[in-house]
Design an enzyme around this catalytic site. Structure first.
Site, PDB file in Angstrom:
ATOM      1  N   ASP A   7     -16.197  34.351 -38.473  1.00 47.90           N
ATOM      2  CA  ASP A   7     -16.810  35.566 -38.333  1.00 47.90           C
ATOM      3  C   ASP A   7     -15.939  36.932 -38.475  1.00 47.90           C
ATOM      4  OD1 ASP A   7     -15.348  36.037 -35.911  1.00 47.90           O
ATOM      5  OD2 ASP A   7     -16.976  36.077 -34.726  1.00 47.90           O
ATOM      6  N   HIS A   8     -16.542  37.945 -38.250  1.00 48.83           N
ATOM      7  CA  HIS A   8     -15.509  39.202 -38.695  1.00 48.83           C
ATOM      8  C   HIS A   8     -14.359  39.282 -37.942  1.00 48.83           C
ATOM      9  CE1 HIS A   8     -18.260  39.830 -35.229  1.00 48.83           C
ATOM     10  NE2 HIS A   8     -17.262  40.635 -34.842  1.00 48.83           N
ATOM     11  N   CYS A  64     -12.768  32.672 -35.345  1.00 44.31           N
ATOM     12  CA  CYS A  64     -13.618  33.767 -34.510  1.00 44.31           C
ATOM     13  C   CYS A  64     -12.329  34.413 -33.790  1.00 44.31           C
ATOM     14  CB  CYS A  64     -14.678  33.350 -33.771  1.00 44.31           C
ATOM     15  SG  CYS A  64     -14.219  32.508 -32.203  1.00 44.31           S
ATOM     16  N   THR A  66     -11.516  34.496 -30.505  1.00 46.91           N
ATOM     17  CA  THR A  66     -10.569  33.557 -29.691  1.00 46.91           C
ATOM     18  C   THR A  66     -10.416  32.165 -30.143  1.00 46.91           C
ATOM     19  OG1 THR A  66     -12.686  33.156 -28.481  1.00 46.91           O
ATOM     20  CG2 THR A  66     -11.299  35.020 -27.659  1.00 46.91           C
ATOM     21  N   HIS A  97      -5.813  11.626 -31.683  1.00 56.39           N
ATOM     22  CA  HIS A  97      -6.383  10.936 -30.636  1.00 56.39           C
ATOM     23  C   HIS A  97      -7.758  11.106 -30.336  1.00 56.39           C
ATOM     24  CE1 HIS A  97      -2.159  10.489 -28.202  1.00 56.39           C
ATOM     25  NE2 HIS A  97      -2.081   9.826 -29.356  1.00 56.39           N
ATOM     26  N   ASN A  98      -8.202  12.306 -30.791  1.00 54.16           N
ATOM     27  CA  ASN A  98      -9.685  12.687 -30.363  1.00 54.16           C
ATOM     28  C   ASN A  98     -10.522  12.706 -31.777  1.00 54.16           C
ATOM     29  OD1 ASN A  98      -8.233  15.559 -28.976  1.00 54.16           O
ATOM     30  ND2 ASN A  98      -8.720  13.608 -27.879  1.00 54.16           N
ATOM     31  N   HIS A 132      -7.622   4.904 -28.552  1.00 53.24           N
ATOM     32  CA  HIS A 132      -8.516   6.273 -28.467  1.00 53.24           C
ATOM     33  C   HIS A 132      -9.908   5.992 -29.117  1.00 53.24           C
ATOM     34  CE1 HIS A 132      -4.696   7.836 -27.620  1.00 53.24           C
ATOM     35  NE2 HIS A 132      -4.109   7.242 -28.828  1.00 53.24           N
TER      36      HIS A 132
HETATM   37  C1  RB5 Z   1     -16.421  38.913 -31.791  1.00 50.84           C
HETATM   38  O1  RB5 Z   1     -16.168  40.153 -31.302  1.00 50.84           O
HETATM   39  C2  RB5 Z   1     -16.137  37.961 -30.741  1.00 50.84           C
HETATM   40  O2  RB5 Z   1     -16.758  37.873 -29.498  1.00 50.84           O
HETATM   41  C3  RB5 Z   1     -16.082  36.502 -31.478  1.00 50.84           C
HETATM   42  O3  RB5 Z   1     -15.195  36.498 -32.476  1.00 50.84           O
HETATM   43  C4  RB5 Z   1     -15.664  35.337 -30.620  1.00 50.84           C
HETATM   44  O4  RB5 Z   1     -14.022  35.758 -30.110  1.00 50.84           O
HETATM   45  C5  RB5 Z   1     -16.302  34.542 -29.601  1.00 50.84           C
HETATM   46  O5  RB5 Z   1     -15.951  33.704 -28.836  1.00 50.84           O
END
Ligand code: RB5
Length: 152
Positions: A7-8, A64, A66, A97-98, A132
């Site tokens: 994503d952005h 993304c 996080t 393992h996964n 596993h």
């Molecule tokens: C976008 O702002 C953010 O929420 C997304 O990239 C992500 O971190 C969500 O888990």
């Protein structure tokens, strides 16, 4: 073939990793976003994961802010085992393992050098099977709605 997407908030890290894949001669297909335009991470996660479960790609890399949201979305696709990682050890062992088939990373969490090392470790590790395999099979049984321990 490796499927990649972001994503952005993951765009800049995805671009760094995309250049790394080019340098390493790894074949990939990019499912966007292509210019960092605002977009919803579940949409991209579904495109990348569908490419994997339909055998158009073997592994996926998702980004993304996080790494968490896009991994949650990816893990809703049947047959996907997506791991959100922040270190090289986890990125390697989630393959060993996964049998993870998608690595998720946060563009607001880790830097490009670490991300590229993690991607190298993930792509070069092979699932070890053995003990596993039973556990990975149990994960898939949960996905299929089976109760693993009917006694409790
Ligand atoms: C976008 O702002 C953010 O929420 C997304 O990239 C992500 O971190 C969500 O888990």
């Amino acid at each position: 073939m490796i499927a990649i997407g972001c994503d952005h908030a993951g765009y800049l890290l995805k671009e760094e990793v995309r250049r790394f894949l080019e340098e390493q001669g790894v074949q990939y297909r990019d499912y966007g976003s292509y210019e960092g335009e605002p977009c919803d991470y579940p949409v991209v996660a579904q495109k990348v994961c569908n490419a994997i479960v339909s055998n158009q790609a073997q592994l996926g890399l998702l980004f993304c802010g996080t790494g968490v949201g896009i991994s949650m979305a990816a893990n809703k696709v049947r047959g996907i085992r997506a791991a959100c990682c922040e270190n090289v050890y986890s990125a390697k062992y989630t393959r060993l393992h996964n049998d993870a088939n998608v690595l998720c990373m946060g563009g607001r969490v880790i830097g490009p050098g670490l991300a590229c090392e993690m991607v190298g470790a993930f792509l070069n590790a092979e699932f070890e099977g053995g003990r596993h395999q039973r556990r990975v099979s149990q994960i898939m049984e949960i996905e299929a709605g089976k109760l693993l321990d009917p006694g409790c």
